[in-house]
Design a protein around this motif. Structure first.
Motif, PDB file in Angstrom:
ATOM      1  N   GLY A   1       1.999  -1.186  16.605  1.00 42.38           N
ATOM      2  CA  GLY A   1       3.376  -0.883  16.039  1.00 42.38           C
ATOM      3  C   GLY A   1       3.582  -1.114  14.676  1.00 42.38           C
ATOM      4  O   GLY A   1       4.098   0.008  14.012  1.00 42.38           O
ATOM      5  N   ALA A   2       3.158  -2.185  14.306  1.00 40.97           N
ATOM      6  CA  ALA A   2       3.189  -2.359  12.707  1.00 40.97           C
ATOM      7  C   ALA A   2       2.402  -1.477  11.910  1.00 40.97           C
ATOM      8  O   ALA A   2       2.796  -0.684  10.970  1.00 40.97           O
ATOM      9  CB  ALA A   2       2.982  -3.967  12.185  1.00 40.97           C
ATOM     10  N   GLU A   3       1.302  -1.314  12.365  1.00 35.59           N
ATOM     11  CA  GLU A   3       0.391  -0.094  11.687  1.00 35.59           C
ATOM     12  C   GLU A   3       0.999   1.296  11.690  1.00 35.59           C
ATOM     13  O   GLU A   3       0.979   1.857  10.781  1.00 35.59           O
ATOM     14  CB  GLU A   3      -0.835  -0.398  12.266  1.00 35.59           C
ATOM     15  CG  GLU A   3      -1.930   0.664  11.803  1.00 35.59           C
ATOM     16  CD  GLU A   3      -3.347   0.609  12.502  1.00 35.59           C
ATOM     17  OE1 GLU A   3      -3.703   1.535  12.689  1.00 35.59           O
ATOM     18  OE2 GLU A   3      -3.687  -0.599  12.845  1.00 35.59           O
ATOM     19  N   LEU A   4       1.565   1.358  12.717  1.00 35.49           N
ATOM     20  CA  LEU A   4       2.190   2.825  12.914  1.00 35.49           C
ATOM     21  C   LEU A   4       3.207   3.062  12.235  1.00 35.49           C
ATOM     22  O   LEU A   4       3.715   4.444  11.748  1.00 35.49           O
ATOM     23  CB  LEU A   4       2.347   3.262  14.468  1.00 35.49           C
ATOM     24  CG  LEU A   4       1.178   3.304  15.306  1.00 35.49           C
ATOM     25  CD1 LEU A   4       1.376   3.077  16.894  1.00 35.49           C
ATOM     26  CD2 LEU A   4       0.469   4.324  14.914  1.00 35.49           C
ATOM     27  N   ALA A   5       4.111   1.978  12.126  1.00 37.20           N
ATOM     28  CA  ALA A   5       5.336   2.209  10.884  1.00 37.20           C
ATOM     29  C   ALA A   5       4.956   2.201   9.541  1.00 37.20           C
ATOM     30  O   ALA A   5       6.027   2.303   8.840  1.00 37.20           O
ATOM     31  CB  ALA A   5       6.164   0.997  11.387  1.00 37.20           C
ATOM     32  N   GLN A   6       3.676   2.010   9.060  1.00 43.14           N
ATOM     33  CA  GLN A   6       3.399   2.175   7.598  1.00 43.14           C
ATOM     34  C   GLN A   6       3.388   3.465   7.143  1.00 43.14           C
ATOM     35  O   GLN A   6       3.376   4.483   7.941  1.00 43.14           O
ATOM     36  CB  GLN A   6       2.121   1.489   7.562  1.00 43.14           C
ATOM     37  CG  GLN A   6       1.947  -0.057   7.735  1.00 43.14           C
ATOM     38  CD  GLN A   6       0.363  -0.395   7.817  1.00 43.14           C
ATOM     39  OE1 GLN A   6      -0.491   0.606   7.550  1.00 43.14           O
ATOM     40  NE2 GLN A   6      -0.153  -1.612   8.066  1.00 43.14           N
ATOM     41  N   PRO A   7       3.743   3.492   5.732  1.00 45.17           N
ATOM     42  CA  PRO A   7       3.625   4.990   5.350  1.00 45.17           C
ATOM     43  C   PRO A   7       2.159   5.519   5.463  1.00 45.17           C
ATOM     44  O   PRO A   7       1.142   4.940   5.801  1.00 45.17           O
ATOM     45  CB  PRO A   7       3.497   4.691   3.723  1.00 45.17           C
ATOM     46  CG  PRO A   7       4.352   3.311   3.666  1.00 45.17           C
ATOM     47  CD  PRO A   7       3.926   2.521   4.936  1.00 45.17           C
ATOM     48  N   PRO A   8       2.168   6.977   5.642  1.00 47.81           N
ATOM     49  CA  PRO A   8       1.079   7.930   5.904  1.00 47.81           C
ATOM     50  C   PRO A   8      -0.375   7.316   5.180  1.00 47.81           C
ATOM     51  O   PRO A   8      -1.405   7.311   6.028  1.00 47.81           O
ATOM     52  CB  PRO A   8       1.255   9.179   5.540  1.00 47.81           C
ATOM     53  CG  PRO A   8       2.991   9.182   5.692  1.00 47.81           C
ATOM     54  CD  PRO A   8       3.291   7.975   5.060  1.00 47.81           C
ATOM     55  N   SER A   9      -0.416   6.935   4.069  1.00 46.18           N
ATOM     56  CA  SER A   9      -1.533   6.648   3.354  1.00 46.18           C
ATOM     57  C   SER A   9      -2.000   5.196   3.942  1.00 46.18           C
ATOM     58  O   SER A   9      -3.400   5.253   4.228  1.00 46.18           O
ATOM     59  CB  SER A   9      -1.487   6.447   1.789  1.00 46.18           C
ATOM     60  OG  SER A   9      -0.205   5.404   1.378  1.00 46.18           O
ATOM     61  N   ALA A  10      -1.318   4.336   4.122  1.00 45.86           N
ATOM     62  CA  ALA A  10      -1.760   2.977   4.816  1.00 45.86           C
ATOM     63  C   ALA A  10      -2.269   3.155   6.117  1.00 45.86           C
ATOM     64  O   ALA A  10      -3.242   2.500   6.642  1.00 45.86           O
ATOM     65  CB  ALA A  10      -0.711   2.153   4.587  1.00 45.86           C
ATOM     66  N   ALA A  11      -1.324   3.963   6.904  1.00 48.04           N
ATOM     67  CA  ALA A  11      -1.594   4.172   8.391  1.00 48.04           C
ATOM     68  C   ALA A  11      -2.970   4.900   8.465  1.00 48.04           C
ATOM     69  O   ALA A  11      -3.683   4.486   9.435  1.00 48.04           O
ATOM     70  CB  ALA A  11      -0.428   5.008   9.052  1.00 48.04           C
ATOM     71  N   GLY A  12      -3.232   6.079   7.643  1.00 51.21           N
ATOM     72  CA  GLY A  12      -4.433   6.576   7.822  1.00 51.21           C
ATOM     73  C   GLY A  12      -5.783   5.784   7.557  1.00 51.21           C
ATOM     74  O   GLY A  12      -6.776   6.227   8.089  1.00 51.21           O
ATOM     75  N   ALA A  13      -5.423   4.884   6.468  1.00 47.65           N
ATOM     76  CA  ALA A  13      -6.493   4.042   6.043  1.00 47.65           C
ATOM     77  C   ALA A  13      -7.181   2.988   7.163  1.00 47.65           C
ATOM     78  O   ALA A  13      -8.166   2.578   7.375  1.00 47.65           O
ATOM     79  CB  ALA A  13      -6.378   3.309   4.769  1.00 47.65           C
ATOM     80  N   THR A  14      -6.216   2.848   8.176  1.00 53.02           N
ATOM     81  CA  THR A  14      -6.408   1.884   9.106  1.00 53.02           C
ATOM     82  C   THR A  14      -6.602   2.300  10.583  1.00 53.02           C
ATOM     83  O   THR A  14      -6.906   1.744  11.461  1.00 53.02           O
ATOM     84  CB  THR A  14      -5.423   0.710   9.467  1.00 53.02           C
ATOM     85  OG1 THR A  14      -4.216   1.180   9.381  1.00 53.02           O
ATOM     86  CG2 THR A  14      -5.631  -0.152   7.814  1.00 53.02           C
TER      87      THR A  14
END
Length: 311
Positions: free
Chosen positions: A297-310
């Motif tokens: 959940g925490a990862e999916l709620a990140q801004p697109p650039s950060a979520a895409g990186a992980t």
């Protein structure tokens, strides 16, 4: 021959990271692991700290594949969704046969046949045949769409727009899904079993869930407004390519979306149901989609650039 397992794609990539899961699970069991990676980095350093033998190589370089296979007794073969599967299969089959490998667990996709709905699935079927002709004791894990790939798709728009934008028709379309961790547990079970039937295939589905239920799960777990936006195949293709997805993966997924829409519109969707091999071979009940979303959940709620990186 030593009792060492060669694990390919061991560093983990942007898809299911099953190679990394398999390597870590085998090491936890005290098994000997040779991790096949593209480069030395923090991911390979972690595997080395856990006890893995690290070897750098390239699936498409037959000499480096041969060096990686020399001295191992079994192989986990997981080639990413990109071009080159035929060459990678041939190189691995040749090396495995040359060095007397007696067991190879091959990760492919749920529908593997000459008339499967996507080009990659049809290539997977040919890959299976090559390993069987090589006589290296292959077993084929036929896994459906990973939860991780759904998360990667959703992360593109959800944090900023609260939207799940996919070409899946209406919200009644049902998707057969599975956690990469469950696939990995089955792979480890097959790699460590006392005996294995060469040529056997293991279809894996962890859950079957509608688009509506996916939307509701994200809304409930993340406690935010979430909605589904149906887009066209061409819109999805253009957006995926713009985000840097490789053309091979985009073509595969575009064909897959069409297939799933068509299946849901007919009685054919009934062929999808959770499979018991996950619990029988992997040793635990399959993870639910909600469990997965709660973990990520925490990862999916990140801004697109950060979520895409992980992802």
């Amino acid at each position: 021959m030593s009792n060492i397992v060669l694990v390919t794609s061991a560093a983990g990539g942007t898809q299911g990271r099953t190679g990394r899961h398999v390597a870590e699970m085998l090491l936890e069991r005290g098994a000997g692991v040779r991790a096949f990676v593209r480069q030395f980095d923090e991911r390979s350093d972690r595997l080395k700290s856990l006890g893995a033998d690290i070897i750098v190589g390239d699936f498409l370089d037959a000499r480096s594949v041969d060096a990686a296979v020399k001295g191992v007794s079994s192989i986990y073969f997981a080639y990413p969704v990109q071009e080159g599967l035929a060459d990678a299969t041939a190189a691995m089959a040749l090396a495995a046969r040359s060095h007397g490998v007696s067991r190879l667990v091959n990760l492919v996709m749920y529908q593997s046949s000459l008339d499967a709905p996507t080009p990659r699935m049809r290539q997977n079927y040919l890959s299976e045949q090559v390993f069987e002709w090589a006589g290296v004791g292959p077993a084929h894990i036929r896994a459906t769409v990973f939860y991780e790939n759904v998360a990667r798709l959703v992360a593109a728009n959800l944090p900023a727009k609260g939207a799940i934008r996919l070409p899946l028709g209406d919200q009644n379309t049902r998707l057969p899904l599975i956690a990469a961790e469950d696939v990995s547990r089955v792979a480890v079970g097959l790699l460590t079993a006392p005996a294995l039937t060469a040529g056997a295939a293991y279809p894996l589905i962890g859950s079957v869930i509608s688009v509506r239920a996916i939307v509701e799960t994200f809304a409930r777990v993340l406690d935010r407004d979430t909605h589904y936006e149906e887009i066209t195949d061409e819109q999805w293709r253009s957006e995926a390519l713009a985000r840097g997805w490789n053309a091979h993966a985009v073509e595969h997924l575009s064909s897959l979306w069409r297939s799933l829409r068509a299946a849901s519109a007919t009685a054919e969707a009934g062929r999808f149901s959770a499979t018991d091999a996950i619990e029988k071979i992997g040793g635990a009940k399959p993870k639910t989609f909600e469990q997965f979303v709660r973990e990520r959940g925490a990862e999916l709620a990140q801004p697109p650039s950060a979520a895409g990186a992980t992802a």
